[in-house]
Motif scaffolding. Structure first.
Motif, mmCIF file in Angstrom:
data_model
loop_
_atom_site.group_PDB
_atom_site.id
_atom_site.type_symbol
_atom_site.label_atom_id
_atom_site.label_comp_id
_atom_site.label_asym_id
_atom_site.label_seq_id
_atom_site.Cartn_x
_atom_site.Cartn_y
_atom_site.Cartn_z
ATOM 1 N N ARG A 79 14.460 30.184 -29.777
ATOM 2 C CA ARG A 79 12.500 30.013 -29.802
ATOM 3 C C ARG A 79 11.649 30.866 -29.684
ATOM 4 O O ARG A 79 12.251 31.560 -27.964
ATOM 5 C CB ARG A 79 13.091 28.458 -28.190
ATOM 6 C CG ARG A 79 11.532 27.867 -28.433
ATOM 7 C CD ARG A 79 11.657 26.380 -27.901
ATOM 8 N NE ARG A 79 12.167 25.522 -28.874
ATOM 9 C CZ ARG A 79 12.217 24.405 -28.434
ATOM 10 N NH1 ARG A 79 12.627 24.169 -26.697
ATOM 11 N NH2 ARG A 79 12.481 23.493 -29.151
ATOM 12 N N SER A 80 10.159 31.148 -29.364
ATOM 13 C CA SER A 80 10.046 32.165 -29.159
ATOM 14 C C SER A 80 8.200 30.906 -29.509
ATOM 15 O O SER A 80 7.322 31.317 -27.611
ATOM 16 C CB SER A 80 9.233 32.344 -30.364
ATOM 17 O OG SER A 80 8.513 34.004 -30.479
ATOM 18 N N ALA B 188 8.136 38.234 -31.550
ATOM 19 C CA ALA B 188 8.596 38.653 -32.730
ATOM 20 C C ALA B 188 10.315 37.951 -32.754
ATOM 21 O O ALA B 188 11.125 38.921 -31.449
ATOM 22 C CB ALA B 188 8.157 39.679 -33.582
ATOM 23 N N ILE B 189 11.081 37.017 -33.162
ATOM 24 C CA ILE B 189 12.299 36.673 -33.504
ATOM 25 C C ILE B 189 12.658 37.229 -35.022
ATOM 26 O O ILE B 189 12.642 36.944 -35.563
ATOM 27 C CB ILE B 189 13.000 35.442 -33.272
ATOM 28 C CG1 ILE B 189 12.475 34.519 -32.111
ATOM 29 C CG2 ILE B 189 13.727 35.246 -33.945
ATOM 30 C CD1 ILE B 189 12.426 33.181 -31.924
ATOM 31 N N VAL B 190 14.118 38.453 -34.962
ATOM 32 C CA VAL B 190 14.312 39.157 -35.793
ATOM 33 C C VAL B 190 15.637 39.081 -35.880
ATOM 34 O O VAL B 190 16.386 38.896 -34.927
ATOM 35 C CB VAL B 190 14.030 40.981 -35.498
ATOM 36 C CG1 VAL B 190 14.547 41.654 -36.498
ATOM 37 C CG2 VAL B 190 12.095 41.222 -35.411
ATOM 38 N N GLY B 191 16.406 39.148 -37.181
ATOM 39 C CA GLY B 191 17.605 39.068 -37.433
ATOM 40 C C GLY B 191 18.189 40.284 -38.612
ATOM 41 O O GLY B 191 17.040 40.719 -38.397
ATOM 42 N N SER C 286 8.847 41.464 -27.534
ATOM 43 C CA SER C 286 7.838 41.041 -26.444
ATOM 44 C C SER C 286 6.370 41.038 -27.456
ATOM 45 O O SER C 286 6.573 42.454 -28.160
ATOM 46 C CB SER C 286 7.414 41.818 -24.651
ATOM 47 O OG SER C 286 7.926 43.460 -25.562
ATOM 48 N N PRO C 287 5.313 40.369 -27.589
ATOM 49 C CA PRO C 287 4.498 40.547 -28.673
ATOM 50 C C PRO C 287 3.595 41.943 -27.955
ATOM 51 O O PRO C 287 2.945 42.299 -29.012
ATOM 52 C CB PRO C 287 3.675 39.534 -27.683
ATOM 53 C CG PRO C 287 5.127 38.381 -27.349
ATOM 54 C CD PRO C 287 5.543 39.182 -26.355
ATOM 55 N N ASP C 288 3.759 43.244 -26.673
ATOM 56 C CA ASP C 288 2.751 43.628 -27.295
ATOM 57 C C ASP C 288 4.304 44.925 -27.161
ATOM 58 O O ASP C 288 3.474 45.912 -27.371
ATOM 59 C CB ASP C 288 2.766 44.262 -25.046
ATOM 60 C CG ASP C 288 4.407 43.702 -23.877
ATOM 61 O OD1 ASP C 288 5.255 44.271 -25.801
ATOM 62 O OD2 ASP C 288 3.678 44.429 -23.046
ATOM 63 N N ASP D 233 10.963 31.447 -35.384
ATOM 64 C CA ASP D 233 11.231 29.659 -34.985
ATOM 65 C C ASP D 233 11.889 29.715 -35.971
ATOM 66 O O ASP D 233 13.024 28.256 -35.502
ATOM 67 C CB ASP D 233 10.562 28.691 -34.151
ATOM 68 C CG ASP D 233 9.957 29.619 -33.273
ATOM 69 O OD1 ASP D 233 10.253 30.926 -32.837
ATOM 70 O OD2 ASP D 233 9.451 28.711 -32.205
ATOM 71 N N ALA D 234 12.326 29.194 -37.479
ATOM 72 C CA ALA D 234 12.831 28.984 -38.382
ATOM 73 C C ALA D 234 14.032 29.408 -37.965
ATOM 74 O O ALA D 234 15.318 28.968 -38.940
ATOM 75 C CB ALA D 234 12.071 29.609 -39.627
ATOM 76 N N ALA D 235 14.924 30.538 -36.835
ATOM 77 C CA ALA D 235 16.290 30.762 -37.478
ATOM 78 C C ALA D 235 17.042 29.757 -36.203
ATOM 79 O O ALA D 235 18.020 29.919 -36.000
ATOM 80 C CB ALA D 235 16.013 32.128 -36.861
#
Length: 318
Positions: free
Chosen positions: A241-242, A195-198, A219-221, A205-207
């Motif tokens: 990017r993720s 997850a990309i979080v702001g 991380s996914p886990d 990835d829209a960030a």
């Protein structure tokens, strides 16, 4: 915390007996990979949170300062994006060459503040052997809490080429959505799809290409998180990017070239928080304070040697 230099060509960052980072300042990579110093990072629990020479892009090296377009030179690695042609492998892969550490700061440790700092001098040398930039780099490691620590990166680049240099990205040269250029974190395979979080929550990835003070990759886990804060003098768009691989980079040359005049200096900076899934909770206070410290140090430099990073000129260059 302390930097130890018992291994030739690298510094080991230790927190008591735990290894938090390896800073490789004399890499042995192929010229095509634009050799440069890089840091391999771990959480305080010992989990690796950076990749080194992944199969998809062997020139990606942990955390490093990588610039794909410095005038005609490539200090990112691999092929160069050429307007109207796409990616073309050219004889233009430069290298960042370690010239020494400041004797008073290698290593520096403060047991009370849990802080370690190193100052380095580098030359940016083109593939044909010309020095076009000199750099003063400072890395500082700081404990945040029992689970989280921070690495700050501050670089002052001086143009010694004798001519103007345009700093850009594939996007400033015509490729949409590929504005990577700057202090770049490449995550390991285990972070792909994370997850990309702001500041406003999950961004994904829209960030990529948007502005903001920081982004995090979890991380996914759900067991580790890396937060990157922009510590340059002006807000930069993000390369994020993720889905294909995990990567974060405040990218001041995302959309437009920045022209650096002969003799002028620009500053690039970032703060990286390394910890668990709640690492982003430290961005607003601990991270912001570290960003302010980097910016204050850069602002104290004489104005003629530290112009702001931003598009001095617009348009594409080939």
């Amino acid at each position: 915390m302390r930097f130890d230099d018992e291994t030739p060509g690298r510094l080991i960052l230790r927190d008591e007996d735990a290894v938090l980072a390896e800073y490789v300042y004399e890499p042995e990579d192929a010229q095509l990979e634009s050799p440069r110093p890089y840091a391999l990072l771990r959480t305080r629990a010992g989990r690796e949170v950076t990749a080194y020479r992944p199969d998809d892009h062997v020139w990606h090296k942990g955390l490093s300062l990588a610039l794909p377009h410095v005038g005609p030179h490539n200090f990112w690695g691999g092929p160069t994006y050429v307007t109207g042609q796409g990616y073309v492998q050219q004889p233009n892969n430069g290298a960042q060459v370690h010239r020494g550490f400041a004797a008073s700061e290698t290593p520096v440790a403060d047991a009370v503040a849990h802080l370690a700092r190193v100052a380095e001098r580098l030359d940016w040398v083109t593939q044909d052997g010309r020095t076009v930039l000199t750099e003063e780099r400072a890395l500082t490691a700081t404990a945040v809490d029992d689970d989280t620590w921070a690495l700050t990166w501050s670089s002052r680049l001086r143009n010694v080429s004798g001519e103007s240099l345009a700093f850009g990205s594939p996007t400033s040269h015509g490729r949409p959505d590929a504005g990577y250029a700057g202090i770049f974190w490449r995550g390991p395979t285990e972070f792909t799809g994370g997850a990309i979080v702001g500041p406003e929550g999950e961004a994904g990835d829209a960030a990529r290409g948007t502005d903001g003070p920081w982004l995090a990759c979890i991380s996914p886990d759900g067991q580790a998180g890396v937060v990157v804060l922009d510590a340059g003098p002006d807000g930069s768009p993000w390369f994020a990017r993720s889905a294909e691989y995990a990567g974060l980079c405040p990218a001041p040359f995302f959309y437009e070239d920045t022209v650096l005049d002969p003799g002028a200096t620009l500053h690039l900076g970032a703060v990286v928080l390394i910890g668990g899934p709640d690492a982003a909770s430290h961005a607003a206070i601990a991270g912001a304070n570290l960003v302010a410290a980097i910016q204050a140090e850069a602002a104290a430099a004489p104005p003629e040697t530290a112009p702001p990073v931003g598009p001095h000129s617009t348009g594409q260059s080939s």
